[in-house]
Design a protein around this motif. Structure first.
Motif, PDB file in Angstrom:
ATOM      1  N   VAL B 148      55.028  -0.003 -31.448  1.00  0.00           N
ATOM      2  CA  VAL B 148      55.808  -0.932 -30.621  1.00  0.00           C
ATOM      3  C   VAL B 148      56.458  -1.995 -31.504  1.00  0.00           C
ATOM      4  O   VAL B 148      57.642  -2.307 -31.351  1.00  0.00           O
ATOM      5  CB  VAL B 148      54.916  -1.605 -29.549  1.00  0.00           C
ATOM      6  N   GLU B 149      55.680  -2.517 -32.451  1.00  0.00           N
ATOM      7  CA  GLU B 149      56.238  -3.519 -33.361  1.00  0.00           C
ATOM      8  C   GLU B 149      57.432  -2.947 -34.124  1.00  0.00           C
ATOM      9  O   GLU B 149      58.449  -3.614 -34.316  1.00  0.00           O
ATOM     10  CB  GLU B 149      55.169  -3.982 -34.366  1.00  0.00           C
ATOM     11  N   ILE B 150      57.293  -1.713 -34.564  1.00  0.00           N
ATOM     12  CA  ILE B 150      58.381  -1.102 -35.333  1.00  0.00           C
ATOM     13  C   ILE B 150      59.596  -0.868 -34.437  1.00  0.00           C
ATOM     14  O   ILE B 150      60.737  -1.091 -34.837  1.00  0.00           O
ATOM     15  CB  ILE B 150      57.887   0.199 -35.995  1.00  0.00           C
ATOM     16  N   LEU B 151      59.315  -0.462 -33.191  1.00  0.00           N
ATOM     17  CA  LEU B 151      60.433  -0.250 -32.263  1.00  0.00           C
ATOM     18  C   LEU B 151      61.171  -1.555 -31.982  1.00  0.00           C
ATOM     19  O   LEU B 151      62.386  -1.562 -31.819  1.00  0.00           O
ATOM     20  CB  LEU B 151      59.915   0.349 -30.947  1.00  0.00           C
ATOM     21  N   LYS B 152      60.409  -2.660 -31.931  1.00  0.00           N
ATOM     22  CA  LYS B 152      61.044  -3.960 -31.714  1.00  0.00           C
ATOM     23  C   LYS B 152      62.075  -4.226 -32.802  1.00  0.00           C
ATOM     24  O   LYS B 152      63.194  -4.649 -32.535  1.00  0.00           O
ATOM     25  CB  LYS B 152      59.978  -5.068 -31.775  1.00  0.00           C
ATOM     26  N   VAL B 153      61.655  -3.970 -34.027  1.00  0.00           N
ATOM     27  CA  VAL B 153      62.537  -4.214 -35.166  1.00  0.00           C
ATOM     28  C   VAL B 153      63.729  -3.251 -35.123  1.00  0.00           C
ATOM     29  O   VAL B 153      64.875  -3.635 -35.355  1.00  0.00           O
ATOM     30  CB  VAL B 153      61.732  -4.033 -36.470  1.00  0.00           C
ATOM     31  N   LEU B 154      63.420  -2.003 -34.763  1.00  0.00           N
ATOM     32  CA  LEU B 154      64.462  -0.975 -34.723  1.00  0.00           C
ATOM     33  C   LEU B 154      65.476  -1.280 -33.628  1.00  0.00           C
ATOM     34  O   LEU B 154      66.679  -1.058 -33.781  1.00  0.00           O
ATOM     35  CB  LEU B 154      63.799   0.381 -34.463  1.00  0.00           C
ATOM     36  N   TYR B 155      64.994  -1.812 -32.512  1.00  0.00           N
ATOM     37  CA  TYR B 155      65.852  -2.110 -31.369  1.00  0.00           C
ATOM     38  C   TYR B 155      66.910  -3.143 -31.752  1.00  0.00           C
ATOM     39  O   TYR B 155      68.032  -3.117 -31.288  1.00  0.00           O
ATOM     40  CB  TYR B 155      65.001  -2.644 -30.218  1.00  0.00           C
ATOM     41  N   ARG B 156      66.536  -4.045 -32.631  1.00  0.00           N
ATOM     42  CA  ARG B 156      67.507  -5.041 -33.094  1.00  0.00           C
ATOM     43  C   ARG B 156      68.345  -4.479 -34.234  1.00  0.00           C
ATOM     44  O   ARG B 156      69.072  -5.215 -34.889  1.00  0.00           O
ATOM     45  CB  ARG B 156      66.766  -6.287 -33.563  1.00  0.00           C
ATOM     46  N   ASP B 157      68.202  -3.187 -34.467  1.00  0.00           N
ATOM     47  CA  ASP B 157      68.949  -2.471 -35.484  1.00  0.00           C
ATOM     48  C   ASP B 157      68.800  -3.101 -36.864  1.00  0.00           C
ATOM     49  O   ASP B 157      69.771  -3.336 -37.567  1.00  0.00           O
ATOM     50  CB  ASP B 157      70.438  -2.396 -35.104  1.00  0.00           C
ATOM     51  N   ALA B 158      67.562  -3.411 -37.238  1.00  0.00           N
ATOM     52  CA  ALA B 158      67.323  -3.989 -38.557  1.00  0.00           C
ATOM     53  C   ALA B 158      67.657  -2.963 -39.625  1.00  0.00           C
ATOM     54  O   ALA B 158      67.304  -1.793 -39.514  1.00  0.00           O
ATOM     55  CB  ALA B 158      65.866  -4.427 -38.668  1.00  0.00           C
ATOM     56  N   ARG B 159      68.350  -3.425 -40.678  1.00  0.00           N
ATOM     57  CA  ARG B 159      68.686  -2.530 -41.786  1.00  0.00           C
ATOM     58  C   ARG B 159      67.703  -2.711 -42.934  1.00  0.00           C
ATOM     59  O   ARG B 159      67.698  -1.908 -43.864  1.00  0.00           O
ATOM     60  CB  ARG B 159      70.124  -2.798 -42.284  1.00  0.00           C
ATOM     61  N   LEU B 160      66.951  -3.784 -42.883  1.00  0.00           N
ATOM     62  CA  LEU B 160      65.920  -3.990 -43.904  1.00  0.00           C
ATOM     63  C   LEU B 160      64.635  -4.354 -43.167  1.00  0.00           C
ATOM     64  O   LEU B 160      64.603  -5.325 -42.429  1.00  0.00           O
ATOM     65  CB  LEU B 160      66.311  -5.128 -44.860  1.00  0.00           C
ATOM     66  N   ILE B 161      63.616  -3.534 -43.350  1.00  0.00           N
ATOM     67  CA  ILE B 161      62.388  -3.739 -42.597  1.00  0.00           C
ATOM     68  C   ILE B 161      61.255  -4.075 -43.556  1.00  0.00           C
ATOM     69  O   ILE B 161      61.003  -3.349 -44.522  1.00  0.00           O
ATOM     70  CB  ILE B 161      62.045  -2.478 -41.772  1.00  0.00           C
ATOM     71  N   ILE B 162      60.591  -5.200 -43.289  1.00  0.00           N
ATOM     72  CA  ILE B 162      59.458  -5.626 -44.121  1.00  0.00           C
ATOM     73  C   ILE B 162      58.175  -5.354 -43.343  1.00  0.00           C
ATOM     74  O   ILE B 162      58.054  -5.760 -42.188  1.00  0.00           O
ATOM     75  CB  ILE B 162      59.546  -7.135 -44.438  1.00  0.00           C
ATOM     76  N   LEU B 163      57.231  -4.653 -43.942  1.00  0.00           N
ATOM     77  CA  LEU B 163      55.955  -4.388 -43.273  1.00  0.00           C
ATOM     78  C   LEU B 163      54.833  -4.996 -44.106  1.00  0.00           C
ATOM     79  O   LEU B 163      54.705  -4.694 -45.288  1.00  0.00           O
ATOM     80  CB  LEU B 163      55.721  -2.892 -43.108  1.00  0.00           C
ATOM     81  N   ASP B 164      54.047  -5.874 -43.485  1.00  0.00           N
ATOM     82  CA  ASP B 164      52.959  -6.554 -44.189  1.00  0.00           C
ATOM     83  C   ASP B 164      51.648  -5.827 -43.890  1.00  0.00           C
ATOM     84  O   ASP B 164      51.181  -5.839 -42.760  1.00  0.00           O
ATOM     85  CB  ASP B 164      52.902  -8.009 -43.720  1.00  0.00           C
ATOM     86  N   GLU B 165      51.073  -5.207 -44.901  1.00  0.00           N
ATOM     87  CA  GLU B 165      49.806  -4.468 -44.759  1.00  0.00           C
ATOM     88  C   GLU B 165      49.783  -3.592 -43.501  1.00  0.00           C
ATOM     89  O   GLU B 165      48.902  -3.762 -42.651  1.00  0.00           O
ATOM     90  CB  GLU B 165      48.627  -5.448 -44.699  1.00  0.00           C
ATOM     91  N   PRO B 166      50.734  -2.677 -43.359  1.00  0.00           N
ATOM     92  CA  PRO B 166      50.841  -1.978 -42.074  1.00  0.00           C
ATOM     93  C   PRO B 166      49.715  -0.988 -41.810  1.00  0.00           C
ATOM     94  O   PRO B 166      49.486  -0.622 -40.668  1.00  0.00           O
ATOM     95  CB  PRO B 166      52.183  -1.240 -42.185  1.00  0.00           C
ATOM     96  N   THR B 167      48.998  -0.550 -42.838  1.00  0.00           N
ATOM     97  CA  THR B 167      48.016   0.504 -42.611  1.00  0.00           C
ATOM     98  C   THR B 167      46.595  -0.025 -42.486  1.00  0.00           C
ATOM     99  O   THR B 167      45.667   0.744 -42.339  1.00  0.00           O
ATOM    100  CB  THR B 167      48.049   1.534 -43.761  1.00  0.00           C
ATOM    101  N   ALA B 168      46.461  -1.344 -42.505  1.00  0.00           N
ATOM    102  CA  ALA B 168      45.112  -1.917 -42.525  1.00  0.00           C
ATOM    103  C   ALA B 168      44.258  -1.438 -41.359  1.00  0.00           C
ATOM    104  O   ALA B 168      43.053  -1.285 -41.493  1.00  0.00           O
ATOM    105  CB  ALA B 168      45.195  -3.440 -42.521  1.00  0.00           C
ATOM    106  N   VAL B 169      44.875  -1.215 -40.210  1.00  0.00           N
ATOM    107  CA  VAL B 169      44.080  -0.889 -39.028  1.00  0.00           C
ATOM    108  C   VAL B 169      44.265   0.566 -38.588  1.00  0.00           C
ATOM    109  O   VAL B 169      43.814   0.943 -37.511  1.00  0.00           O
ATOM    110  CB  VAL B 169      44.471  -1.811 -37.850  1.00  0.00           C
TER     111      VAL B 169
END
Lengths: 351, 503
Positions: B148-169
């Motif tokens: 959902v978080e990634i879709l939020k970013v994608l929905y705003r059509d982000a061209r540069l996506i920063i992910l902070d420790e995305p696999t921790a959980v």
């Protein structure tokens, strides 16, 4: 602290004071009071008077406010939001007055018994709030607050009916025997009740910083989850701390009876908002024990000073109250900001 | 999108959090930033995203210098950030969460959800994402929330996506799914920056990697030109300690025995039974929120439960926390900020809390501050805690040093049973190393250790026997010798029992 910060600190205090004066000046313009006279009246009302009579009044008021502040501080530092100081104060004042009136015996002994009974009554009233939280599930914040009301009306009823001094025509008890009045210091109109609060202040400061119980209570206050996880006796700490807190409030009630009013008058402990002013005085200095007495004195001085201003410059009482609020708000914004900013420390490296 | 940071410096008071760092990411590139906690990774990314204003340096987007006044400016310029801690409204649906703050609304304020739905669907088909848009976010698992978080970013059509420790959980399977989506983004010429401390994942997903240490950029370059060992050396700034070795050891007497334990709670647990013997580490793996905390709180006495708990043969289930600690239990909690430490108290005050030998640091009702400080100094030396001294506030310690303080306090009690709950969560490599070594040392000295961790690597490194917890139930026992990452990953997301190993 580096000098640059010190200068910044000083500047912001100057700005704060400028704001206070500007707003006070505006308010006085509004009611057409002479500024210089009012200011002089304020200083005179708080610290002056013939033979320092007004300063003594300030100290007398400060005694009660500091006492209530100490009571609140012990609870708050342990993470217990006991805002029922008023009820504990009333319980203490009422019970000590009644004991003094009813109990026969040598005055000094009865006086001691009455003060002790007042402290026990205050402690019991605080414990009731604690028991409600631990065993019935009423949050302390709610329970302690709500318990203020029944004791207030119990006291009103008792001095309005069974124990009323009917001849006086007021809703109040009989006078306690003259021999039990707390004596004044020689030459001034200030009773020795302040010594009790001095002792209570020393006790509270020593307790908070040097005792095992104070240390554990503080850990519970800083982080209840932590206290539970390391196996501190959280329930017992809660009850003991509340009892201490309530006992000090009860002591303040007894001092008001034996030092100031010499009887229980309906509303005498509630109307001047001693308990609430005490709570604000503690919050103002971020619950740091040794600062509590000066904070309580500050609040007393602002109140008596405002009264002096009313007398000297004819400033209406309501405007005087607004001025008190302005002074307190601005000082609070400075003091609390500085204290909290200093003690907050750095955040976790994880962030 | 092409983005670069030039000569960025950020000071937090006297601390240089980021020190003259220049760094760039090209369009369609997956760029990993690695380093220990406090190395400045997050701060650097917060500068790029407009959350922190640098004291020095420039931000260039597609070659033009930009100045962000707030993250809003960065978002408008096409940046998106997925934070380590999710920022979602649990009571709203997936769709509502995605469009929140950029709703396709008309002049009257009505939201056109159909348009939004269609737009999100396009994204789905292109990147192979599947999620129920009408589900309430509170009902989703962590892996799905991340989507959902990634879709939020994608929905705003982000061209540069920063992910902070995305696999921790995430479970291994969820991680694979996430990486597939990231690769698909890269093919779409979007740029990805991923902050992580797991080098295996860097090797798996990144095109380029930058290593930060102490606020400075130590190395930056193509993944092909570096190795895992070299990255690890860059991260710690020196030679790596030798890997830990777990000596074979037959477990002794049963220290902790749990029978038919049932715990009520947000995630009901049980009935479950469990034994931990002297001289063994029993690991419980699982995705966070599957009943781990309920189980631990029940054993430590922080939460009511039914069933039988024995410590060294003695019933402890009717004792309070202090009673159980006294009977021989220590507990390293997961949340050092709230449960492990009282941050507003000093190191010394924290170190002495919960000690059984009260007489050693008090005289009558009074504290013996000197004895307390001496004890704290002992822990500081023994567990190599970096602190200004016993009187320093616990809040001034870094995450790793806070954790070492908690671990030191609990292990120094030398109780027969130690319960460790995510003991190395979010701490640096040095601290992980020390904590793992200490736990193994305790095991070799004959203590029983119950390790509950969401880090599968930690479980696999340390445990003699492994269970997986899912939805409040334990899987069958998995001996360390036959533990398999994929199989455990499967157990973490389904109520299937492990294939029984014949004895």
């Amino acid at each position: 602290m580096p000098p640059a910060n010190m200068r910044g600190e000083l500047t912001s205090w100057v700005i704060t004071l400028a704001w206070i004066f500007a707003i006070l000046f505006g308010l006085m313009l509004l009611v057409g009071a002479p500024f210089a006279t009012a200011l002089q009246g304020f200083v005179e009302g708080a610290f002056g008077g013939r033979r320092f009579g007004f300063l003594m009044a300030t100290l007398s008021r400060a005694t009660l406010i500091v006492g209530m502040a100490l009571s609140a501080m012990l609870s708050f530092r342990a993470g217990l939001f006991n805002i029922g100081g008023e009820g504990q104060l009333v319980a203490g004042g009422l019970v000590s007055a009644l004991v003094a009136i009813m109990l026969p015996g040598p005055p000094l002994l009865v006086l001691s018994a009455a003060i002790a009974a007042g402290m026990i009554a205050g402690a019991a009233w605080a414990l009731l709030a604690g028991v409600l939280q631990l065993y019935v599930g009423v949050p302390l914040l709610v329970g302690s607050l709500l318990l203020n009301f029944p004791i207030r009306y119990i006291a009103s009823y008792l001095v309005a009916h069974p124990f009323r001094d009917v001849q006086s025509g007021m809703v109040q008890s009989h006078l306690v025997p003259n021999a039990m009045w707390l004596p004044n210091f020689p030459g001034v109109r200030l009773d020795i009740g302040i010594l009790f609060i001095l002792a209570a202040s020393i006790f509270a400061i020593v307790y908070s910083h040097t005792t095992l119980h104070g240390y554990r209570a503080r850990l519970n206050g800083l982080s209840p989850d932590f206290a539970r996880a390391v196996g501190l006796p959280v329930g017992r700490l809660t009850l003991q701390t509340l009892a201490m807190s309530g006992a000090i409030a009860g002591l303040v009630g007894a001092i008001a009876v034996f030092g100031i009013h010499h009887r229980y008058i309906d509303g005498m402990l509630v109307q001047p908002l001693y308990a609430w002013t005490g709570i604000i005085a503690v919050l103002l200095v971020g619950m740091i024990p040794w600062l509590v007495p000066s904070s309580g004195f500050f609040f007393a001085a602002v109140q008596t000073g405002a009264a002096g201003m009313e007398r000297a410059a004819g400033v209406p009482k309501e405007i005087g109250l607004i001025m008190q609020a302005v002074i307190i708000l601005f000082v609070a914004s400075r003091v609390s900001g500085a204290l909290l900013g200093g003690s907050r420390g750095q955040r976790d490296g994880d962030a | 999108m092409r983005a670069s940071l030039e000569h960025i410096s950020v000071d937090f008071g006297p601390v240089k959090a980021v020190d003259d760092v220049s760094f760039g990411v090209a369009a369609g590139e997956i760029h990993a930033i690695v380093g220990e906690n406090g190395a400045g990774k997050s701060t650097l990314m917060n500068v790029l995203f407009g959350l922190v204003r640098p004291n020095n340096g420039r931000i260039l987007i597609d070659g033009d210098e930009r100045v962000w006044n707030s993250p809003q400016d960065a978002i408008e310029a096409g940046l998106g950030m997925v934070h380590q801690h999710f920022m979602l409204q649990d009571d709203m649906t997936v769709l509502e969460n995605i469009v929140l703050c950029s709703e396709p609304a008309n002049a009257l304020g009505f939201v056109n959800f159909t348009a939004a739905r269609n737009r999100i669907r396009d994204g789905f088909s292109q990147h192979g994402i599947s999620i129920d848009l009408n589900a309430r976010v509170g009902d989703l698992g962590v892996g799905q929330r991340q989507i959902v978080e990634i879709l939020k970013v994608l929905y705003r059509d982000a061209r540069l996506i920063i992910l902070d420790e995305p696999t921790a959980v995430l479970t291994p399977q969820e991680k694979d799914r996430l990486f597939a989506i990231l690769h698909s983004f890269a093919t779409d010429r979007r740029s990805i920056i991923i902050i992580t401390h797991k080098l295996d994942e860097v090797m798996e997903v990144a095109d380029r990697v930058s290593v930060m240490r102490g606020g400075r950029l130590v190395s930056s370059g193509s993944l092909l030109k570096t190795t895992k060992e070299r990255m690890a050396r860059d991260i710690v700034g020196g030679e790596l300690p030798p890997p830990l070795r777990r000596s074979a050891r037959a477990p002794g007497r049963v220290v902790l025995s749990v029978r038919d334990l049932r715990v009520k709670g947000h995630m009901p647990v049980g009935p479950l039974s469990l034994d931990v013997g002297a001289g063994e580490i029993v690991g419980i793996a699982g995705v966070s929120g599957n009943g781990q905390s309920e189980l631990i709180q029940a054993i430590t006495g922080l939460r009511r439960a039914s069933g039988e708990i024995r410590l060294d043969g003695k019933r402890v289930d009717n004792m309070d926390v202090a009673g159980r600690r006294g009977a021989g239990m220590s507990y390293i909690p997961e949340d050092r900020q709230r449960t492990g430490l009282a941050l507003g108290a000093s190191v010394s005050e924290n170190a002495n809390a919960g000690r059984d030998d009260v007489g050693r640091f008090s005289k009558g009702p009074f504290l013996d501050r000197k004895a307390m400080a001496d004890f704290a100094r002992g822990l500081i030396d023994r567990y190599r805690i970096k602190a200004a001294g016993p009187r320093a506030l616990a809040s001034t310690l870094s995450g790793g040093n806070k954790q070492k303080l908690v671990v030191g306090r609990e292990l120094s009690r030398s109780t027969p049973l130690v319960i460790a709950e995510n003991p190395t969560w979010g701490v640096d490599i040095g601290a992980i190393e020390l904590i793992h070594a200490e736990l193994l040392r305790m095991r070799d000295a004959g203590h029983a250790i119950l390790l509950v961790s969401t880090e599968l690597d930690e479980i696999l490194t340390l445990s003699d026997r492994i269970f997986v917890i899912y939805a409040g139930a334990l899987s069958d026992e998995i001996p360390a010798s036959s533990a398999d990452r994929q199989k455990i990953g499967m157990l973490m997301t389904s109520r299937r029992t492990a294939t029984k190993v014949e004895a």
